[in-house]
Design an enzyme around this catalytic site. Sequence first.
Site, PDB file in Angstrom:
ATOM      1  N   CYS A  25      36.870 -22.791  -3.755  1.00 11.11           N
ATOM      2  CA  CYS A  25      37.544 -23.302  -2.527  1.00 11.11           C
ATOM      3  C   CYS A  25      37.483 -24.792  -2.554  1.00 11.11           C
ATOM      4  O   CYS A  25      37.948 -25.475  -3.414  1.00 11.11           O
ATOM      5  CB  CYS A  25      37.215 -22.731  -1.306  1.00 11.11           C
ATOM      6  SG  CYS A  25      38.384 -23.155   0.204  1.00 11.11           S
ATOM      7  N   GLU A  82      32.983 -14.571  -2.342  1.00  8.99           N
ATOM      8  CA  GLU A  82      31.617 -14.379  -1.485  1.00  8.99           C
ATOM      9  C   GLU A  82      31.955 -13.686  -0.228  1.00  8.99           C
ATOM     10  O   GLU A  82      31.125 -13.292   0.739  1.00  8.99           O
ATOM     11  CB  GLU A  82      30.985 -15.667  -1.367  1.00  8.99           C
ATOM     12  CG  GLU A  82      31.170 -16.635  -0.357  1.00  8.99           C
ATOM     13  CD  GLU A  82      32.298 -17.627  -0.772  1.00  8.99           C
ATOM     14  OE1 GLU A  82      32.694 -18.354   0.150  1.00  8.99           O
ATOM     15  OE2 GLU A  82      32.944 -17.005  -1.847  1.00  8.99           O
ATOM     16  N   HIS A 103      37.940 -16.740  -2.148  1.00 12.22           N
ATOM     17  CA  HIS A 103      36.418 -16.945  -1.777  1.00 12.22           C
ATOM     18  C   HIS A 103      36.010 -15.513  -2.281  1.00 12.22           C
ATOM     19  O   HIS A 103      35.810 -14.438  -1.584  1.00 12.22           O
ATOM     20  CB  HIS A 103      36.278 -16.935  -0.282  1.00 12.22           C
ATOM     21  CG  HIS A 103      36.449 -18.239   0.483  1.00 12.22           C
ATOM     22  ND1 HIS A 103      35.467 -19.170   0.256  1.00 12.22           N
ATOM     23  CD2 HIS A 103      37.585 -19.029   0.821  1.00 12.22           C
ATOM     24  CE1 HIS A 103      35.895 -20.301   0.956  1.00 12.22           C
ATOM     25  NE2 HIS A 103      36.910 -20.127   1.216  1.00 12.22           N
TER      26      HIS A 103
END
Length: 239
Positions: free
Chosen positions: A97, A189, A187
């Site tokens: 990002c 994560e 993302h």
Amino acid sequence: MSLSALFLLQTGSPPQSLRTTYGDLPEWFASALGRPADTIRIIRVFDGERLPPPDAGTAAIITGSWSMVTDREPWSEALGDWIREAMALDAPVFGVCYGHQLMADALGGQVDFHPGGREIGSQTISLLADAVEDPLLAGSPRSFTAQLTHLQTVIAPPPGARVLARSEHDAHQILRYGPNAISTQFHPEFTPEIMAGVIRSRIDALHQEGRDPEALLTSVQEAPFPGQLLRDFLASRTI
């Protein structure tokens, strides 16, 4: 190639409301990587912590942020210098990002606010033709779900970068800069719970933009492939 360490170059921290429920970014990444947090060296770059010299024997993940690349904050500009040095060494770097945008910016691309506004929620990512021969993406599904939240984007990739994936909203979802350097706008994560928490934290802004937060929350789904991509980036390396 055996690597000596893994750095997480942290470029921001979630708002307190998110940290209270889900923890901080190092916990999110440690969970996504399936490894204890104490095996990752955390560098809080946004807090002014000193960057270690880049090293071809050390992998680095550059996180997302609640800042904007175009703000040209001193810590961010210093990290841009670090990225250029790391690229000169072919050091392994994975940007996420803000990290994705900063890598593109540091290497000669253009970053700015997306003309179509915010991209947020569980969205479909489509691989492009060049991904077929990419060492990290070869054999991957041609499309997959990923979690996204961003206002700024890579408007123009840097010279020599290969665009490997896109979404309906954003043409530059994965960029390859060199043999060991890659970045994602999405993302890897984020869990579905974190994605939902981020949407809830943006409810007022989403209403102002004419978006439907409830519809976005309803559409949040599992997105396993991006986390696997992050793990595969490190899979052939012993850290």
